[in-house]
Write a protein that holds these residues in place. Structure first.
Motif, PDB file in Angstrom:
ATOM      1  N   THR A  17       0.752  -1.194  -0.037  1.00 36.21           N
ATOM      2  CA  THR A  17      -0.172  -0.022  -0.097  1.00 36.21           C
ATOM      3  C   THR A  17       0.857   1.307  -0.015  1.00 36.21           C
ATOM      4  N   PHE A  18       1.847   1.416   0.833  1.00 27.35           N
ATOM      5  CA  PHE A  18       2.333   2.705   1.130  1.00 27.35           C
ATOM      6  C   PHE A  18       3.748   2.840   0.288  1.00 27.35           C
ATOM      7  N   ALA A  19       3.971   1.670  -0.689  1.00 24.76           N
ATOM      8  CA  ALA A  19       5.037   1.831  -1.669  1.00 24.76           C
ATOM      9  C   ALA A  19       4.441   2.526  -2.798  1.00 24.76           C
ATOM     10  N   LEU A  20       2.937   2.622  -2.961  1.00 28.94           N
ATOM     11  CA  LEU A  20       2.400   3.104  -3.947  1.00 28.94           C
ATOM     12  C   LEU A  20       1.995   4.556  -3.481  1.00 28.94           C
ATOM     13  N   ILE A  21       1.661   4.745  -2.323  1.00 25.89           N
ATOM     14  CA  ILE A  21       1.003   5.918  -1.884  1.00 25.89           C
ATOM     15  C   ILE A  21       1.407   6.923  -0.927  1.00 25.89           C
ATOM     16  N   GLY A  22       2.754   6.404  -0.391  1.00 26.28           N
ATOM     17  CA  GLY A  22       3.273   7.356   0.605  1.00 26.28           C
ATOM     18  C   GLY A  22       4.300   6.780   1.456  1.00 26.28           C
ATOM     19  N   ARG A  23       4.811   7.164   2.680  1.00 27.71           N
ATOM     20  CA  ARG A  23       6.045   6.627   3.378  1.00 27.71           C
ATOM     21  C   ARG A  23       5.280   5.627   3.860  1.00 27.71           C
ATOM     22  N   PRO A  24       5.985   4.613   4.358  1.00 32.40           N
ATOM     23  CA  PRO A  24       5.405   3.378   5.068  1.00 32.40           C
ATOM     24  C   PRO A  24       5.437   3.819   6.453  1.00 32.40           C
ATOM     25  N   PRO A  25       4.310   3.133   7.313  1.00 30.64           N
ATOM     26  CA  PRO A  25       4.072   3.433   8.572  1.00 30.64           C
ATOM     27  C   PRO A  25       5.252   3.184   9.672  1.00 30.64           C
ATOM     28  N   ALA A  26       5.343   3.471  10.783  1.00 30.84           N
ATOM     29  CA  ALA A  26       6.310   3.057  11.734  1.00 30.84           C
ATOM     30  C   ALA A  26       6.118   1.638  12.127  1.00 30.84           C
ATOM     31  N   THR A  27       7.106   0.761  12.011  1.00 30.88           N
ATOM     32  CA  THR A  27       6.841  -0.641  12.101  1.00 30.88           C
ATOM     33  C   THR A  27       7.159  -1.303  13.490  1.00 30.88           C
ATOM     34  N   ASP A  28       7.642  -0.167  14.597  1.00 31.50           N
ATOM     35  CA  ASP A  28       7.702  -0.824  15.761  1.00 31.50           C
ATOM     36  C   ASP A  28       6.462  -0.520  16.881  1.00 31.50           C
ATOM     37  N   ARG A  29       5.524  -1.235  16.437  1.00 32.77           N
ATOM     38  CA  ARG A  29       4.087  -0.930  17.085  1.00 32.77           C
ATOM     39  C   ARG A  29       4.193  -1.469  18.562  1.00 32.77           C
ATOM     40  N   LEU A  30       4.963  -2.432  19.001  1.00 33.22           N
ATOM     41  CA  LEU A  30       4.890  -2.642  20.344  1.00 33.22           C
ATOM     42  C   LEU A  30       5.817  -1.636  21.174  1.00 33.22           C
ATOM     43  N   ARG A  31       6.738  -1.117  20.711  1.00 25.50           N
ATOM     44  CA  ARG A  31       7.557  -0.039  21.283  1.00 25.50           C
ATOM     45  C   ARG A  31       6.725   1.287  21.326  1.00 25.50           C
ATOM     46  N   GLY A  32       6.166   1.392  20.327  1.00 29.30           N
ATOM     47  CA  GLY A  32       5.235   2.640  20.022  1.00 29.30           C
ATOM     48  C   GLY A  32       4.002   2.587  21.044  1.00 29.30           C
ATOM     49  N   TRP A  33       3.622   1.523  21.373  1.00 28.33           N
ATOM     50  CA  TRP A  33       2.411   1.521  22.423  1.00 28.33           C
ATOM     51  C   TRP A  33       3.178   1.541  23.916  1.00 28.33           C
ATOM     52  N   VAL A  34       4.097   0.817  24.129  1.00 28.41           N
ATOM     53  CA  VAL A  34       4.971   1.176  25.201  1.00 28.41           C
ATOM     54  C   VAL A  34       5.356   2.727  25.723  1.00 28.41           C
ATOM     55  N   VAL A  35       5.617   3.311  24.690  1.00 35.74           N
ATOM     56  CA  VAL A  35       6.279   4.542  24.869  1.00 35.74           C
ATOM     57  C   VAL A  35       4.888   5.389  25.269  1.00 35.74           C
ATOM     58  N   THR A  36       4.015   5.260  24.193  1.00 33.72           N
ATOM     59  CA  THR A  36       2.545   5.794  24.431  1.00 33.72           C
ATOM     60  C   THR A  36       1.906   5.891  25.849  1.00 33.72           C
ATOM     61  N   ALA A  37       1.969   4.462  26.286  1.00 25.79           N
ATOM     62  CA  ALA A  37       1.797   4.028  27.881  1.00 25.79           C
ATOM     63  C   ALA A  37       2.237   4.822  28.752  1.00 25.79           C
ATOM     64  N   ALA A  38       3.710   4.621  28.718  1.00 27.60           N
ATOM     65  CA  ALA A  38       4.290   5.497  29.611  1.00 27.60           C
ATOM     66  C   ALA A  38       4.386   6.951  29.851  1.00 27.60           C
ATOM     67  N   LEU A  39       4.396   7.729  28.467  1.00 20.86           N
ATOM     68  CA  LEU A  39       4.093   9.148  28.700  1.00 20.86           C
ATOM     69  C   LEU A  39       2.760   9.601  29.088  1.00 20.86           C
ATOM     70  N   THR A  40       1.752   8.668  28.707  1.00 18.69           N
ATOM     71  CA  THR A  40       0.160   8.835  29.188  1.00 18.69           C
ATOM     72  C   THR A  40       0.197   8.920  30.666  1.00 18.69           C
ATOM     73  N   ALA A  41       0.993   7.895  31.087  1.00 18.99           N
ATOM     74  CA  ALA A  41       0.914   7.911  32.578  1.00 18.99           C
ATOM     75  C   ALA A  41       1.809   8.896  33.318  1.00 18.99           C
ATOM     76  N   LEU A  42       2.733   9.495  32.693  1.00 21.85           N
ATOM     77  CA  LEU A  42       3.464  10.735  33.259  1.00 21.85           C
ATOM     78  C   LEU A  42       2.327  11.829  33.209  1.00 21.85           C
ATOM     79  N   ALA A  43       1.476  11.919  32.055  1.00 16.59           N
ATOM     80  CA  ALA A  43       0.878  13.091  31.695  1.00 16.59           C
ATOM     81  C   ALA A  43      -0.158  13.018  33.076  1.00 16.59           C
ATOM     82  N   ALA A  44      -0.805  11.827  33.410  1.00 18.83           N
ATOM     83  CA  ALA A  44      -1.669  11.731  34.547  1.00 18.83           C
ATOM     84  C   ALA A  44      -1.258  12.140  35.747  1.00 18.83           C
TER      85      ALA A  44
END
Length: 513
Positions: A17-44
């Motif tokens: 898909t993204f080879a045709l229409i744009g840059r590929p998405p980030a592939t580190d999904r697990l790390r992405g969610w871990v970072v999101t959870a950690a920063l959301t906890a810090l925000a709380a």
């Protein structure tokens, strides 16, 4: 032509898909969610620390909390509607006050209770900004940096800790922006499948794209944003135009012969459905307790005020329009010329750099302890972190240049979100206006700053020296925002400080009364 969408359209490989229409998405999904959870906890942690401590004498609300907090309490006791607005002050639709009432129901009528929902909205906004930035940049690193910047924004910090409405406006606007980004990627994924199957040229107008659930979700969220404050309509209109432009460019990228005509033919009516009908239904749904009431304010305005019934319009709906008319009359009368200058009002040309903050709470004297002297000060000032806000004009001008000269859709998206929150206020500059109107705009400033940081860091493939220099500059920039936020912390949360420290916090003459 058969519709394209649903599960089959998502089964093809993302890399195709993204080879045709744009840059590929980030592939580190697990790390992405871990970072999101950690920063959301810090925000709380940051948003909730000492949340209910600052009140006026006797434990009463501060500043404009005095309007919304008791209105929310009345809604809680009545089942979701107001029947006796204080001083006949009718200002905004019900949703924001209903959300404040949830916190009051859970924790009681005190500072923590009436601020809980706003703080939760502030935390959720950080979460959404992280995910939106990650999708914009295809980078977990820059998604994390966007979260850090928003956590360390003084305006977002203070407004997330007030029983007011703007934190709710922000969360619905940012959520709508995030779902709009997902819809953009989803549309391009569907178009890429059409191209892969060799069907892009079957029709001059391109394919029908089927049901777009993320677009419908965007409509719902924008309708709810309007149910908090009518200013949400600015983002509804701006995002509708942005979405249609994206639809046309997606068709053009897929090789459709007449992409703009195809958008008019295939996409405009579904957009009206999502951003018009669906948004209106979401808006009206928040009035359900009022429609079901017998004593709601203006519920029986036709009968009580002797109004002439409108043909084919239910009297309850006409009563809601009367309510809305009173809201509009209030806002139209809220001008500097009619009401006089408010001590802390400001005009929109001062907002990009936050040149005129607002003092929400100030208390001094022997009753304030903890600063090491007998004459401590406790204050809460709504102020954007200067290290984030003062570079804003340069960041925005750079982004405008990128959007125009490079046709960079990411900058266009962020600038549309930013502009929808500030440009309409230039229409009537005599109106009383305040810096807290920028609360829904602050997340877009964080996103714009992250896009600028991505340019400073540079692309992969640049020389090692160039990348290292960019990394140092980005690190210093983020570090300055964090350090600046920590410096301002006492006057963001009302911590006791000395008179000398208070004077050191006020950097500009415009920060004073």
């Amino acid at each position: 032509m058969p519709a394209v969408g649903g599960a089959p359209a998502l089964q093809h490989r993302a890399e195709d898909t993204f080879a045709l229409i744009g840059r590929p998405p980030a592939t580190d999904r697990l790390r992405g969610w871990v970072v999101t959870a950690a920063l959301t906890a810090l925000a709380a942690l940051v948003r909730f620390t000492g949340l209910g401590r600052i009140t006026e004498d006797g434990g009463t609300p501060v500043f404009d909390e005095k309007h919304y907090v008791p209105q929310a309490w009345q809604m809680l006791r009545n089942g979701g509607f107001e029947d006796n607005p204080g001083y006949w002050l009718v200002v905004h639709p019900p949703l924001g006050k209903q959300l404040i009432a949830i916190g009051e129901a859970l924790f009681g009528y005190d500072g923590f209770g009436w601020r809980f929902s706003a703080a939760a909205a502030g935390v959720l906004t950080v979460f959404l900004v992280i995910r939106a930035a990650r999708r914009l940049t295809r980078s977990t690193l820059f998604g994390a940096l966007a979260g850090v910047l928003l956590i360390c924004d003084g305006l977002s910090q203070v407004q997330s800790r007030m029983g007011m409405l703007d934190a709710f406006s922000a969360v619905f606007v940012v959520a709508a922006f995030a779902t709009l980004l997902v819809d953009r990627d989803d549309v391009r994924a569907r178009m890429a499948r059409v191209v892969a199957e060799g069907r892009a040229g079957d029709d001059d107008y391109g394919p029908r794209l089927g049901v777009r659930w993320w677009r419908l979700a965007t409509g719902v969220l924008l309708g709810l944003g309007c149910a908090v404050k009518w200013s949400g309509v600015y983002w509804l209109l701006a995002f509708a135009v942005l979405m249609l432009v994206w639809d046309a460019t997606a068709r053009r990228s897929a090789g459709v012969l007449r992409p703009w005509a195809g958008t008019l033919r295939r996409d405009v009516l579904p957009a009206v459905w999502a951003f018009g009908v669906v948004a209106a239904v979401a808006y009206l749904a928040t009035w359900a307790p009022w429609f079901g009431s017998e004593t709601g304010y203006d519920r029986y305005a036709v009968e009580n005020d002797g109004l002439r019934p409108w043909p084919l319009v239910p009297e309850a709906l006409q009563g809601m329009f009367t309510y809305a008319e009173r809201v509009l009359q209030f806002h139209e009368s809220l001008t500097t010329q009619a009401q006089g200058a408010h001590p802390w009002e400001s005009k929109p040309w001062t907002w990009p750099m936050g040149l005129r903050p607002m003092l929400y709470h100030f208390e001094s004297g022997p009753q304030i302890v903890g600063c090491g002297t007998d004459d401590c000060i406790s204050s809460v000032m709504l102020i954007g972190t200067p290290a984030l806000w003062w570079p804003a004009p340069a960041v925005l001008l750079f982004g405008l240049w990128r959007a125009i000269t490079r046709m960079d859709w990411r900058w266009s998206a962020v600038l549309v979100g930013y502009g929808a929150g500030i440009l309409p206020w230039f229409v009537n500059v005599d109106r009383q206006m305040y810096f807290f109107y920028m609360t829904p705009v602050a997340p877009f400033l964080a996103l714009a700053t992250v896009l600028a940081m991505a340019e400073v860091l540079g692309r992969r493939g640049m020389t090692r020296e160039r990348r290292q220099t960019g990394l140092v500059v980005v690190g210093l920039w983020v570090g300055a925002v964090v350090a600046n936020f920590l410096w301002l912390w006492p006057i963001l949360v009302g911590a006791p400080i000395t008179q000398e420290m208070w004077e050191m916090q006020l950097w500009l003459p415009s920060w004073r009364q």
